[in-house]
Design a protein around this motif. Structure first.
Motif, PDB file in Angstrom:
ATOM      1  N   PHE A   1      27.106  57.040  26.437  1.00 46.70           N
ATOM      2  CA  PHE A   1      27.954  56.529  24.959  1.00 46.70           C
ATOM      3  C   PHE A   1      26.616  56.244  23.908  1.00 46.70           C
ATOM      4  O   PHE A   1      25.522  56.027  24.392  1.00 46.70           O
ATOM      5  CB  PHE A   1      27.996  54.781  25.339  1.00 46.70           C
ATOM      6  N   HIS A   2      26.933  56.274  22.995  1.00 43.49           N
ATOM      7  CA  HIS A   2      25.511  56.339  21.971  1.00 43.49           C
ATOM      8  C   HIS A   2      25.853  56.351  20.774  1.00 43.49           C
ATOM      9  O   HIS A   2      27.601  56.803  20.417  1.00 43.49           O
ATOM     10  CB  HIS A   2      24.748  58.316  22.516  1.00 43.49           C
ATOM     11  N   THR A   3      24.911  55.839  19.636  1.00 42.48           N
ATOM     12  CA  THR A   3      25.494  56.113  17.943  1.00 42.48           C
ATOM     13  C   THR A   3      24.230  57.085  17.818  1.00 42.48           C
ATOM     14  O   THR A   3      23.078  57.150  17.978  1.00 42.48           O
ATOM     15  CB  THR A   3      25.137  54.782  18.181  1.00 42.48           C
ATOM     16  N   PRO A   4      24.945  57.881  16.243  1.00 42.92           N
ATOM     17  CA  PRO A   4      24.404  58.617  15.380  1.00 42.92           C
ATOM     18  C   PRO A   4      23.256  57.311  14.995  1.00 42.92           C
ATOM     19  O   PRO A   4      23.275  56.583  15.028  1.00 42.92           O
ATOM     20  CB  PRO A   4      24.758  59.245  14.588  1.00 42.92           C
ATOM     21  N   PRO A   5      22.192  58.225  14.262  1.00 40.16           N
ATOM     22  CA  PRO A   5      20.721  57.347  14.507  1.00 40.16           C
ATOM     23  C   PRO A   5      20.863  57.144  12.319  1.00 40.16           C
ATOM     24  O   PRO A   5      20.158  56.164  11.602  1.00 40.16           O
ATOM     25  CB  PRO A   5      19.439  58.514  13.721  1.00 40.16           C
ATOM     26  N   GLY A   6      22.426  57.326  11.579  1.00 40.60           N
ATOM     27  CA  GLY A   6      22.634  56.945  10.366  1.00 40.60           C
ATOM     28  C   GLY A   6      24.114  57.707  10.586  1.00 40.60           C
ATOM     29  O   GLY A   6      24.731  58.803  11.452  1.00 40.60           O
ATOM     30  N   ARG A   7      24.285  57.989   9.339  1.00 39.20           N
ATOM     31  CA  ARG A   7      25.802  58.527   8.662  1.00 39.20           C
ATOM     32  C   ARG A   7      25.577  59.854   8.906  1.00 39.20           C
ATOM     33  O   ARG A   7      24.181  60.131   8.369  1.00 39.20           O
ATOM     34  CB  ARG A   7      26.503  58.159   7.486  1.00 39.20           C
ATOM     35  N   LEU A   8      26.202  60.914   9.672  1.00 43.14           N
ATOM     36  CA  LEU A   8      25.727  62.594   9.945  1.00 43.14           C
ATOM     37  C   LEU A   8      27.023  63.710  10.051  1.00 43.14           C
ATOM     38  O   LEU A   8      28.089  63.194   9.806  1.00 43.14           O
ATOM     39  CB  LEU A   8      25.066  62.904  10.806  1.00 43.14           C
ATOM     40  N   LEU A   9      26.909  64.543   9.501  1.00 37.36           N
ATOM     41  CA  LEU A   9      28.112  65.541   9.111  1.00 37.36           C
ATOM     42  C   LEU A   9      27.410  66.379  10.517  1.00 37.36           C
ATOM     43  O   LEU A   9      26.273  66.858  10.703  1.00 37.36           O
ATOM     44  CB  LEU A   9      28.131  66.263   8.441  1.00 37.36           C
ATOM     45  N   ALA A  10      27.814  66.401  11.676  1.00 34.62           N
ATOM     46  CA  ALA A  10      27.620  67.434  13.204  1.00 34.62           C
ATOM     47  C   ALA A  10      28.126  68.796  13.327  1.00 34.62           C
ATOM     48  O   ALA A  10      29.637  68.474  12.805  1.00 34.62           O
ATOM     49  CB  ALA A  10      27.844  66.746  14.201  1.00 34.62           C
ATOM     50  N   ILE A  11      28.161  70.308  12.334  1.00 36.70           N
ATOM     51  CA  ILE A  11      28.635  71.389  12.161  1.00 36.70           C
ATOM     52  C   ILE A  11      28.449  71.776  13.934  1.00 36.70           C
ATOM     53  O   ILE A  11      27.539  72.188  13.952  1.00 36.70           O
ATOM     54  CB  ILE A  11      28.407  72.028  11.131  1.00 36.70           C
ATOM     55  N   TRP A  12      29.126  72.039  14.662  1.00 34.78           N
ATOM     56  CA  TRP A  12      29.079  72.718  15.752  1.00 34.78           C
ATOM     57  C   TRP A  12      28.862  74.147  15.773  1.00 34.78           C
ATOM     58  O   TRP A  12      30.630  74.904  14.951  1.00 34.78           O
ATOM     59  CB  TRP A  12      30.498  72.265  16.872  1.00 34.78           C
ATOM     60  N   LEU A  13      28.480  75.128  16.055  1.00 33.33           N
ATOM     61  CA  LEU A  13      28.019  76.783  15.657  1.00 33.33           C
ATOM     62  C   LEU A  13      28.768  77.205  17.044  1.00 33.33           C
ATOM     63  O   LEU A  13      28.689  78.563  16.738  1.00 33.33           O
ATOM     64  CB  LEU A  13      26.916  77.186  16.363  1.00 33.33           C
ATOM     65  N   ASP A  14      28.824  76.593  18.244  1.00 31.78           N
ATOM     66  CA  ASP A  14      29.060  77.519  18.907  1.00 31.78           C
ATOM     67  C   ASP A  14      30.226  76.767  20.166  1.00 31.78           C
ATOM     68  O   ASP A  14      29.967  75.406  20.294  1.00 31.78           O
ATOM     69  CB  ASP A  14      28.326  78.222  19.975  1.00 31.78           C
ATOM     70  N   GLY A  15      30.459  77.437  21.305  1.00 34.94           N
ATOM     71  CA  GLY A  15      30.782  76.742  22.427  1.00 34.94           C
ATOM     72  C   GLY A  15      32.088  74.834  21.684  1.00 34.94           C
ATOM     73  O   GLY A  15      32.843  75.438  21.123  1.00 34.94           O
ATOM     74  N   VAL A  16      32.518  74.662  22.936  1.00 42.13           N
ATOM     75  CA  VAL A  16      33.783  73.343  22.937  1.00 42.13           C
ATOM     76  C   VAL A  16      33.139  71.720  23.086  1.00 42.13           C
ATOM     77  O   VAL A  16      32.400  72.335  24.061  1.00 42.13           O
ATOM     78  CB  VAL A  16      34.979  73.610  23.259  1.00 42.13           C
ATOM     79  N   VAL A  17      32.964  71.169  22.343  1.00 46.33           N
ATOM     80  CA  VAL A  17      33.010  70.259  22.218  1.00 46.33           C
ATOM     81  C   VAL A  17      33.633  68.714  22.477  1.00 46.33           C
ATOM     82  O   VAL A  17      34.616  68.775  22.062  1.00 46.33           O
ATOM     83  CB  VAL A  17      31.657  69.221  21.618  1.00 46.33           C
ATOM     84  N   GLU A  18      33.633  68.273  23.367  1.00 46.58           N
ATOM     85  CA  GLU A  18      34.714  67.129  23.585  1.00 46.58           C
ATOM     86  C   GLU A  18      33.739  65.087  23.599  1.00 46.58           C
ATOM     87  O   GLU A  18      32.714  65.403  24.315  1.00 46.58           O
ATOM     88  CB  GLU A  18      35.153  66.528  25.350  1.00 46.58           C
ATOM     89  N   PHE A  19      34.656  64.408  22.618  1.00 48.10           N
ATOM     90  CA  PHE A  19      34.183  63.414  22.449  1.00 48.10           C
ATOM     91  C   PHE A  19      34.742  62.406  22.842  1.00 48.10           C
ATOM     92  O   PHE A  19      36.223  62.923  22.960  1.00 48.10           O
ATOM     93  CB  PHE A  19      34.694  63.249  20.611  1.00 48.10           C
TER      94      PHE A  19
END
Length: 129
Positions: A60-78
């Motif tokens: 569990f973590h929070t981002p350092p601020g509002r952000l847009l994360a763009i995934w370049l490879d692989g699969v991410v699970e949230f």
């Protein structure tokens, strides 16, 4: 254009939603068909990130601020604080706004992963779908 949205409610719980980034058919290249382009959005900083091989989970973590994360490879699970899970393939973006509360979990492929973080200034409004 739609993208996954992770946000926090007033009680600090994280949740999934979807945002719709409006686009308009606009000529960009001479003698070529128009493209669907969004408006320009302000960005305060950009960071390139490599998640090393073997780092399978960021608890569990929070981002350092509002952000847009763009995934370049692989699969991410949230995973949200309520246990809801979503997977996202490479080439997709996530608007991450759960800057307070419990945050979310992210899980990554064993071979590692690359992404770009685009920090968004306060006041940028992208409409929720």
């Amino acid at each position: 254009m739609k993208c996954l949205h992770i946000y926090a409610s007033s009680d600090g719980g994280s949740h999934f939603g979807e945002v719709d980034i409006s686009t308009e058919l606009t000529p960009l290249f001479p003698n070529e068909a128009p493209l669907d382009l969004s408006a320009y959005y302000e960005a305060s900083r950009v960071r390139f990130v490599h998640i090393p091989a073997g780092m399978r989970e960021a608890g569990f973590h929070t981002p350092p601020g509002r952000l847009l994360a763009i995934w370049l490879d692989g699969v991410v699970e949230f995973e949200t604080s309520g246990g809801e899970i979503k997977r996202l393939a490479a080439g997709n973006a996530v608007l991450v706004e759960d800057t307070h509360g419990k945050g979310h979990i992210s899980r990554h492929p064993p071979e590692g992963q690359n992404l770009i973080l685009v920090m968004l200034p306060n006041g940028l409004e992208i409409s929720s779908a």
